[in-house]
Write an enzyme that holds these catalytic residues in place. Structure first.
Site, PDB file in Angstrom:
ATOM      1  N   GLU A  68       0.842  -1.206   0.000  1.00 11.78           N
ATOM      2  CA  GLU A  68       0.000   0.000   0.000  1.00 11.78           C
ATOM      3  C   GLU A  68       0.876   1.255   0.000  1.00 11.78           C
ATOM      4  O   GLU A  68       2.089   1.187   0.147  1.00 11.78           O
ATOM      5  CB  GLU A  68      -0.889   0.021   1.260  1.00 11.78           C
ATOM      6  CG  GLU A  68      -2.331  -0.399   1.025  1.00 11.78           C
ATOM      7  CD  GLU A  68      -3.178   0.721   0.449  1.00 11.78           C
ATOM      8  OE1 GLU A  68      -2.601   1.747   0.017  1.00 11.78           O
ATOM      9  OE2 GLU A  68      -4.412   0.576   0.422  1.00 11.78           O
ATOM     10  N   ASP A 116      -9.989   2.217  -4.119  1.00 18.50           N
ATOM     11  CA  ASP A 116      -9.033   2.458  -3.042  1.00 18.50           C
ATOM     12  C   ASP A 116      -8.433   3.842  -3.268  1.00 18.50           C
ATOM     13  O   ASP A 116      -9.133   4.843  -3.231  1.00 18.50           O
ATOM     14  CB  ASP A 116      -7.974   1.353  -3.012  1.00 18.50           C
ATOM     15  CG  ASP A 116      -7.281   1.212  -1.665  1.00 18.50           C
ATOM     16  OD1 ASP A 116      -6.696   2.201  -1.196  1.00 18.50           O
ATOM     17  OD2 ASP A 116      -7.301   0.117  -1.080  1.00 18.50           O
TER      18      ASP A 116
END
Length: 302
Positions: A37, A230
Site C-alpha cells: 500500500e 481504493d
C-alpha cells in the site's frame, strides 16, 4: 474496444488522450509483500517508499540501482504516505491510530491521534494543501482485526474525513457519512477534494473553502458490480486514476466518465506517479510493486 497490452480502451478519449501509448507490459519491481500500500515517489531521494501493512514495515525502492530495502520497521502498520510542501514525509499509521510527519533529522512528529478527545480509528490516506492544511481519511480498516493493525472498538463510532489546521494543529471534522473513506486527493487548483469510499464503491467530490471547510460531496464516479475503489491520483490533464482492487486501475475523464482501464494481475490497492518525468505509474497490488512508464504525466509536483 479490444485490449491493447495492459490497456483496456473503453472510450475513444482514452486513445486520443494518449493514455494507452506507454509500455506494453507491467514491470515487477518487488514481489515479497503481504499487502502492499501507500506508494510515494520522493524526487529528492530518487526512491519510492511504500507500506507493507501486515508486515509492519515501510519499504523503499531505489531508482538508480533497482534495489529494495527497509525504510522503517516497525512502522505502526502504516498505510498512505505523502509529502508536505517542505518535502517531509507524512504517514498514516493504522496500527498506531495516528498521522505523523518525519522531520529532516529523522524524528517523528505526531500531527493527529485524536478527535474531540477520542482516539482515531485507523488513518488511511492524506493530502497536504500549499498552506500546510492536512486532510486525512479515517476508516476502521486497522481496528476490525489484527491483520492490518490492532483489533479494537471505535471510540468515535464513525468513519470520517478530518482536517488538521496548519497553525493550531487542531483536528476538525471535515466530512462524514462515509462507509469506508479511503483515498483523498486535491485538484491541482486546490478548489476540490476527492474522496473514495471503498465500501460504498463511490468517489465523492467536495468544494474546498479558503478556511479548509468542505461543502457539497456529490458523487463523481460510482463503480459497478463488485468493483471497489481504493487510492486515487490525477494526471496533468485532469483525468482521475483510481485503484480499483480486483478491476485494475480505472481512468476517469474530468466529466466522470470511465474511459479506460489498466489490467493488473493482482488486486490493486494504490497508485502513484513518479520518475524523473513524473510519467512512471507505480502500482501496489497485493504482494507486489509494479510500474508502467506511460505517455501520460502525473499532476505537477507542487
Amino acid at each position: 474496444m479490444p485490449a491493447d497490452g495492459p490497456y483496456d480502451i473503453l472510450d475513444d478519449r482514452f486513445r486520443t488522450g494518449r493514455c494507452a501509448n506507454g509500455d506494453s507490459r507491467l514491470e515487477v519491481l518487488h514481489d515479497d509483500c503481504r499487502w502492499a500500500e501507500g506508494p510515494l515517489y520522493v524526487p529528492a531521494w530518487r526512491q519510492l517508499v511504500w507500506s507493507d501493512i501486515p508486515n509492519d514495515r515501510i519499504l523503499r525502492w531505489d531508482e538508480a540501482t533497482g534495489t529494495v530495502g527497509v525504510f522503517r520497521a516497525p512502522a505502526g502498520h502504516s498505510n498512505g504516505n505523502t509529502l508536505d510542501r517542505q518535502g517531509r514525509l507524512v504517514t498514516c499509521e493504522q496500527g498506531n491510530r495516528r498521522v505523523t510527519r518525519t522531520e529532516p533529522d529523522g524524528t517523528v512528529t505526531v500531527l493527529a491521534d485524536r478527535y474531540d478527545g477520542k482516539r482515531l480509528n485507523s488513518p488511511n490516506d492524506s493530502v497536504v494543501r500549499s498552506d500546510g492544511t492536512v486532510w486525512f481519511s479515517d476508516p476502521d480498516f486497522g481496528i476490525i482485526s489484527d491483520y492490518e493493525g490492532h483489533r479494537a472498538e471505535s471510540e468515535i463510532g464513525a468513519c470520517n474525513v478530518y482536517r488538521i489546521d496548519p497553525v493550531s494543529g487542531e483536528v476538525h471534522l471535515a466530512a462524514d457519512g462515509f462507509d469506508g473513506p479511503n483515498g483523498v486527493i486535491l485538484s491541482h487548483d486546490e478548489k476540490r477534494l476527492y474522496v473514495s469510499d471503498s465500501r460504498a464503491a463511490r468517489i465523492h467530490v467536495f468544494d474546498v473553502h479558503e478556511d479548509g471547510a468542505l461543502s457539497g460531496g456529490k458523487v463523481f464516479a460510482e463503480a459497478r458490480g463488485d468493483v471497489r475503489f481504493d487510492n486515487i491520483r490525477f494526471d496533468d490533464e485532469g483525468r482521475l486514476w483510481a485503484a480499483a482492487l480486483a478491476d485494475g486501475v480505472h481512468c476517469y475523464d474530468p466529466d466522470g466518465t470511465l474511459i479506460g482501464r489498466l489490467r493488473v494481475p493482482e488486486p490493486v490497492s494504490n497508485i502513484a506517479f513518479g520518475g524523473p518525468k513524473n510519467n512512471r505509474l507505480f502500482i501496489t497490488a497485493t504482494t507486489s510493486l509494479y510500474s508502467l512508464v506511460m505517455s501520460v504525466t502525473g499532476a505537477p509536483r507542487l
